[in-house]
Enzyme design. Structure first.
Site, mmCIF file in Angstrom:
data_model
loop_
_atom_site.group_PDB
_atom_site.id
_atom_site.type_symbol
_atom_site.label_atom_id
_atom_site.label_comp_id
_atom_site.label_asym_id
_atom_site.label_seq_id
_atom_site.Cartn_x
_atom_site.Cartn_y
_atom_site.Cartn_z
ATOM 1 N N LYS A 59 -11.115 -3.277 11.591
ATOM 2 C CA LYS A 59 -9.948 -2.883 12.392
ATOM 3 C C LYS A 59 -10.019 -3.494 13.789
ATOM 4 C CE LYS A 59 -7.517 -0.516 9.446
ATOM 5 N NZ LYS A 59 -6.218 -1.030 8.989
ATOM 6 N N GLN B 68 -1.953 7.446 1.059
ATOM 7 C CA GLN B 68 -1.606 8.700 1.747
ATOM 8 C C GLN B 68 -0.423 8.505 2.696
ATOM 9 O OE1 GLN B 68 -4.125 10.032 4.888
ATOM 10 N NE2 GLN B 68 -3.578 12.192 4.659
ATOM 11 N N ILE C 180 -5.329 11.661 9.555
ATOM 12 C CA ILE C 180 -3.959 12.084 9.237
ATOM 13 C C ILE C 180 -3.998 13.184 8.167
ATOM 14 C CG2 ILE C 180 -1.671 11.325 8.467
ATOM 15 C CD1 ILE C 180 -2.503 9.822 10.963
ATOM 16 N N ARG D 148 -1.409 -0.623 -7.780
ATOM 17 C CA ARG D 148 -1.150 0.195 -8.978
ATOM 18 C C ARG D 148 0.190 0.898 -8.814
ATOM 19 N NH1 ARG D 148 -2.240 5.444 -6.783
ATOM 20 N NH2 ARG D 148 -3.166 5.041 -4.757
ATOM 21 N N GLY E 271 0.839 -1.202 0.000
ATOM 22 C CA GLY E 271 0.000 0.000 0.000
ATOM 23 C C GLY E 271 0.871 1.246 0.000
ATOM 24 N N TYR F 68 -15.379 -0.634 8.160
ATOM 25 C CA TYR F 68 -13.969 -0.329 8.387
ATOM 26 C C TYR F 68 -13.600 -0.530 9.866
ATOM 27 C CZ TYR F 68 -9.775 2.666 8.696
ATOM 28 O OH TYR F 68 -8.527 3.166 8.928
HETATM 29 N N1 SER Z 1 -8.961 8.475 8.571
HETATM 30 C C1 SER Z 1 -9.757 7.283 8.702
HETATM 31 C C2 SER Z 1 -11.098 7.457 8.121
HETATM 32 O O1 SER Z 1 -11.584 8.553 8.143
HETATM 33 C C3 SER Z 1 -9.873 6.897 10.146
HETATM 34 O O2 SER Z 1 -8.885 5.979 10.446
HETATM 35 O O3 SER Z 1 -11.696 6.527 7.685
#
Ligand code: SER
Length: 316
Positions: free
Chosen positions: A147, A13, A173, A37, A9, A143
């Site tokens: 996690k 970002q 981030i 990619r 990956g 998501y």
């Molecule tokens: N930055 C991520 C999101 O917004 C959170 O880990 O999905």
């Protein structure tokens, strides 16, 4: 030094900047970048690169063996907002890629694994302020569920098979080099681009949505910091809370206005508002600070200055 790193990956970002940082630190040929990619010229030309589907066990294993990889950073994932559009795709990518890497470590083919978790492991029943390391966790997004599940498996592989896996729960981030994709915290990057380009921004979260955030330089330092810590200091084998600052769209607006007084923001919350509302506003990361010496550097105003300074050239 025998260390050889694989980043899965690497075009995302965080992956982009992590690759550059590690190549600089350990030497370009010691850091193999991979992604589904090809990436930008800087990434492709600065060291070895392999096109890799993180869900393909044999393909991951081939690269690990051919390059004699010791450390893997698994940065490939589908984030919260996109995950809600493609739930099964998000689940399959986020889980299968993790199992592939954990199983290679279990078989002794790699020594050490970094796998990021997220504030998305928490949910609306979690205490919102100063969210503790150990607390109620009822995530509501695919998501977040992936996690949280991943955290359990990391701890299990450590306890059961002695796998050296290290993890932190990233907040949102913010960076100027590569755009984030498909996250709920992405507004905090986009707002800087739009402030420079149009002097106004339409935000998909409301003014009061306070979320934990971090500048990329701090995130990279945390990532490499936990990987370089003594194994005995990594007492939490699931994932560490990690924090730097917390702010809402109104706070970022005020910070940007110190440099661009005519900047304005308006609000059109969409489906991401509900996701953001289920996440903590601030995080207690004292365990990371105690166990492996985590310290953040950037505050909101310091980050704003860096973001505007570095993005200015793009919008002249
Ligand atoms: N930055 C991520 C999101 O917004 C959170 O880990 O999905």
């Amino acid at each position: 030094m025998k260390k050889r790193i694989l980043i899965i990956g690497a075009c995302g970002q965080i992956g982009t900047e992590l690759t550059a940082f590690l190549r600089n630190k350990y030497g370009a040929h010691k850091v193999v970048a991979s992604d589904i990619r090809e990436g930008d010229d800087e990434l492709m030309e600065s060291g070895p690169f392999e096109v890799l589907d993180a869900m393909d066990y044999d393909a991951v294993q081939d690269i690990v063996i051919n390059y004699e990889i010791t450390d893997v950073y698994l940065m490939a994932a589908m984030l919260s907002a996109t995950g809600e559009k493609f739930p099964m795709k998000a689940w399959n990518l986020n889980m299968n890629s993790l199992f592939n890497v954990l199983n290679l470590a279990k078989e002794g083919k790699v020594d050490k694994v970094f796998w990021p978790s997220s504030i998305a492991v928490f949910g609306s029943t979690t205490p919102k302020q100063d969210t503790p390391q150990r607390t109620v966790m009822e995530p509501s997004t695919v998501y977040g569920i992936s996690k949280q599940t991943g955290e359990r498996w990391c701890e299990y592989y450590n306890k059961r098979f002695g796998v050296d896996v290290r993890s932190i729960r990233y907040p949102g981030i913010i960076s100027y080099k590569t755009l984030p994709g498909g996250g709920t915290t992405d507004y905090a990057v986009d707002i800087y681009h739009k402030a420079l380009k149009h002097k106004k921004y339409i935000c998909f979260l409301n003014a009061e949505t306070t979320l934990p955030m971090m500048y990329m330089e701090d995130a990279i330092r945390a990532t490499v910091g936990i990987m370089e810590a003594d194994e005995k200091d990594i007492k939490i084998k699931s994932s560490y809370n990690l924090s730097a600052m917390s702010f809402n769209p109104e706070d970022v607006t005020a910070s940007i206005k110190k440099h661009i007084p005519e900047f304005t923001i308006s609000y059109e919350p969409d489906f991401r508002q509900e996701i953001a509302d289920s996440w903590p506003s601030s995080i207690d990361d004292s365990k990371a600070r105690e166990d492996w010496g985590w310290q953040h550097k950037y505050s909101l105003d310091e980050m704003t200055e860096e973001m505007l300074k570095n993005l200015k050239g793009e919008y002249k």
